[in-house]
Design an enzyme around this catalytic site. Structure first.
Site, PDB file in Angstrom:
ATOM      1  N   GLY A 179      29.827 -28.103  17.790  1.00 60.05           N
ATOM      2  CA  GLY A 179      31.090 -28.724  18.206  1.00 60.05           C
ATOM      3  C   GLY A 179      31.679 -28.057  19.438  1.00 60.05           C
ATOM      4  N   GLU A 196      29.971 -29.730  22.164  1.00 59.21           N
ATOM      5  CA  GLU A 196      30.523 -31.098  22.259  1.00 59.21           C
ATOM      6  C   GLU A 196      31.913 -31.078  22.900  1.00 59.21           C
ATOM      7  OE1 GLU A 196      29.805 -31.863  18.079  1.00 59.21           O
ATOM      8  OE2 GLU A 196      28.373 -33.432  18.599  1.00 59.21           O
ATOM      9  N   ALA A 219      31.818 -26.412  14.844  1.00 61.18           N
ATOM     10  CA  ALA A 219      32.758 -26.830  13.802  1.00 61.18           C
ATOM     11  C   ALA A 219      32.808 -25.716  12.772  1.00 61.18           C
ATOM     12  CB  ALA A 219      32.246 -28.109  13.146  1.00 61.18           C
ATOM     13  N   GLU A 238      23.034 -27.929  14.797  1.00 60.07           N
ATOM     14  CA  GLU A 238      23.325 -28.624  13.539  1.00 60.07           C
ATOM     15  C   GLU A 238      22.080 -28.841  12.694  1.00 60.07           C
ATOM     16  OE1 GLU A 238      24.378 -29.532  16.552  1.00 60.07           O
ATOM     17  OE2 GLU A 238      26.526 -29.965  16.485  1.00 60.07           O
TER      18      GLU A 238
HETATM   19  N1  COA Z   1      32.047 -21.831  11.324  1.00 63.46           N
HETATM   20  C1  COA Z   1      32.693 -20.937  10.574  1.00 63.46           C
HETATM   21  N2  COA Z   1      32.622 -19.613  10.769  1.00 63.46           N
HETATM   22  C2  COA Z   1      31.864 -19.180  11.776  1.00 63.46           C
HETATM   23  C3  COA Z   1      31.159 -20.052  12.604  1.00 63.46           C
HETATM   24  C4  COA Z   1      31.264 -21.442  12.359  1.00 63.46           C
HETATM   25  N3  COA Z   1      30.666 -22.358  13.116  1.00 63.46           N
HETATM   26  N4  COA Z   1      30.472 -19.324  13.527  1.00 63.46           N
HETATM   27  C5  COA Z   1      30.764 -18.031  13.277  1.00 63.46           C
HETATM   28  N5  COA Z   1      31.603 -17.951  12.222  1.00 63.46           N
HETATM   29  C6  COA Z   1      32.158 -16.738  11.614  1.00 63.46           C
HETATM   30  C7  COA Z   1      31.130 -15.991  10.790  1.00 63.46           C
HETATM   31  O1  COA Z   1      31.014 -16.560   9.501  1.00 63.46           O
HETATM   32  C8  COA Z   1      31.750 -14.598  10.768  1.00 63.46           C
HETATM   33  O2  COA Z   1      32.812 -14.597   9.867  1.00 63.46           O
HETATM   34  P1  COA Z   1      32.988 -13.352   8.814  1.00 63.46           P
HETATM   35  O3  COA Z   1      33.193 -12.151   9.701  1.00 63.46           O
HETATM   36  O4  COA Z   1      34.181 -13.720   8.011  1.00 63.46           O
HETATM   37  O5  COA Z   1      31.705 -13.277   8.048  1.00 63.46           O
HETATM   38  C9  COA Z   1      32.362 -14.493  12.164  1.00 63.46           C
HETATM   39  O6  COA Z   1      32.517 -15.823  12.637  1.00 63.46           O
HETATM   40  C10 COA Z   1      31.484 -13.747  13.161  1.00 63.46           C
HETATM   41  O7  COA Z   1      30.212 -14.368  13.180  1.00 63.46           O
HETATM   42  P2  COA Z   1      28.829 -13.572  12.927  1.00 63.46           P
HETATM   43  O8  COA Z   1      27.841 -14.561  12.406  1.00 63.46           O
HETATM   44  O9  COA Z   1      29.075 -12.354  12.110  1.00 63.46           O
HETATM   45  O10 COA Z   1      28.470 -13.134  14.426  1.00 63.46           O
HETATM   46  P3  COA Z   1      27.025 -12.846  15.014  1.00 63.46           P
HETATM   47  O11 COA Z   1      27.243 -12.251  16.344  1.00 63.46           O
HETATM   48  O12 COA Z   1      26.192 -12.103  14.032  1.00 63.46           O
HETATM   49  O13 COA Z   1      26.366 -14.315  15.173  1.00 63.46           O
HETATM   50  C11 COA Z   1      26.328 -16.650  15.834  1.00 63.46           C
HETATM   51  C12 COA Z   1      26.910 -15.220  16.087  1.00 63.46           C
HETATM   52  C13 COA Z   1      27.084 -17.587  16.755  1.00 63.46           C
HETATM   53  C14 COA Z   1      24.847 -16.645  16.172  1.00 63.46           C
HETATM   54  C15 COA Z   1      26.533 -17.026  14.341  1.00 63.46           C
HETATM   55  O14 COA Z   1      27.879 -16.777  13.997  1.00 63.46           O
HETATM   56  C16 COA Z   1      26.219 -18.480  14.051  1.00 63.46           C
HETATM   57  O15 COA Z   1      25.074 -18.857  13.977  1.00 63.46           O
HETATM   58  N6  COA Z   1      27.284 -19.292  13.841  1.00 63.46           N
HETATM   59  C17 COA Z   1      27.137 -20.686  13.463  1.00 63.46           C
HETATM   60  C18 COA Z   1      26.819 -21.534  14.658  1.00 63.46           C
HETATM   61  C19 COA Z   1      26.597 -22.979  14.251  1.00 63.46           C
HETATM   62  O16 COA Z   1      25.700 -23.308  13.498  1.00 63.46           O
HETATM   63  N7  COA Z   1      27.478 -23.841  14.777  1.00 63.46           N
HETATM   64  C20 COA Z   1      27.374 -25.275  14.562  1.00 63.46           C
HETATM   65  C21 COA Z   1      28.152 -25.706  13.388  1.00 63.46           C
HETATM   66  S1  COA Z   1      27.915 -27.424  13.087  1.00 63.46           S
END
Ligand code: COA
Length: 260
Positions: free
Chosen positions: A111, A114, A67, A134
């Site tokens: 999500g 999911e 999400a 989460e």
């Molecule tokens: N919601 C909003 N933005 C997200 C996102 C999410 N779930 N997952 C990634 N993004 C965005 C990041 O904020 C970043 O945006 P920016 O460039 O404007 O800062 C962009 O996507 C790229 O992500 P980044 O974190 O820089 O890539 P990475 O390769 O370093 O890390 C992940 C990848 C997937 C490990 C990391 O993005 C992450 O942990 N995301 C959240 C996952 C999560 O908790 N999902 C469940 C949500 S309930």
């Protein structure tokens, strides 16, 4: 089909491909994606030329990274509950009357997982990573994760994913039954299309009823499930496709199913 801001839709023969198209945000699901995807599903449901739907994410890094966390800010329990219930994308996919395949091409988190779980089959690339992270945000899955994941891989494994938030790799996901098949990234689309095209040649009504019966298995006890199965099986006997399937077998030819 209408122009969308956060998704793309393509038709290839009898197969439609819905792509979540926010690669700069790793295809995180914001409310616009939910609204647009629900709109597409409503249209594809009525489109008889489409027999199978594939859902994927744009780019090679991420299927869907969850999400959109930015949208969690400022949400109250009531607005968050309404958002998740109204959007109902996952339930729409679950109840979509045609087979839906998740083509998982990278991060499949929260999500995103999911979303994949709401689909009927999950095919992934070797670089795919799965998690319900989460818990790291101080919350828990709210789009079916605690339920669909548990039905699919069992309580112990589901509990570990949800309580730790840890990522698992594609090979582990295949081993525990979270995905059906794993392919190198450069073969993912070809192999997923082959599977989709194979299913798209089957009888549409029998596919729909099969999906309903299998989904019912995790929502009922065995006796209710067996009763539902025999009812749905009997409905197949009212279709032209059943006549065609039997005739084609007897005439030693390939059946041509019309969805009637
Ligand atoms: N919601 C909003 N933005 C997200 C996102 C999410 N779930 N997952 C990634 N993004 C965005 C990041 O904020 C970043 O945006 P920016 O460039 O404007 O800062 C962009 O996507 C790229 O992500 P980044 O974190 O820089 O890539 P990475 O390769 O370093 O890390 C992940 C990848 C997937 C490990 C990391 O993005 C992450 O942990 N995301 C959240 C996952 C999560 O908790 N999902 C469940 C949500 S309930």
């Amino acid at each position: 089909m209408s122009n969308y801001n956060t998704i793309t839709v393509e038709k290839r023969g009898k197969v439609a491909i819905l792509t979540v198209n926010r690669p700069d945000k790793l295809n995180a699901l914001n409310s616009t994606v939910h609204v647009e995807a629900v709109d597409v599903l409503d249209k594809l449901k009525k489109d008889d030329s489409v027999r199978v739907l594939i859902i994927t994410g744009a780019g090679e890094k991420s299927f869907v990274a969850g999400a959109d966390i930015l949208e969690f800010e400022g949400q109250t329990p009531v607005t968050q509950r309404n958002t998740f219930q109204e959007a109902s994308l996952f339930n729409k996919i679950d109840q979509f009357p045609k087979p839906v395949i998740a083509m998982v091409n990278g991060f499949c988190l929260g999500g995103g997982n999911e979303l994949a779980l709401a689909c009927d089959l999950r095919i992934c690339s070797e670089n795919a990573r799965f998690a319900q992270p989460e818990i790291n945000l101080g919350i828990m899955p709210g789009g079916g994760g605690t339920q669909r994941l548990t039905h699919l891989i069992g309580e112990g494994r589901s509990m570990e994913m949800i309580l730790t938030g840890d990522m698992i790799d594609a090979a582990t996901a295949e081993k525990i039954g979270l995905v059906n098949h794993v392919y190198p990234i450069d073969q993912l689309e070809t192999e997923t299309m082959k599977l989709a095209e194979k299913i798209a040649e089957k009888a549409p009504i029998a596919l729909q009823l099969s999906k309903e019966a299998v989904k019912f298995a995790s929502r009922s006890n065995l006796d209710e499930g067996l009763r539902r199965e025999v009812d749905l099986f009997s409905i197949c006997f009212s279709t032209e496709d059943k006549k065609e399937g039997v005739a084609a077998f007897l005439e030693k030819r390939k059946p041509e199913f019309k969805g009637r």
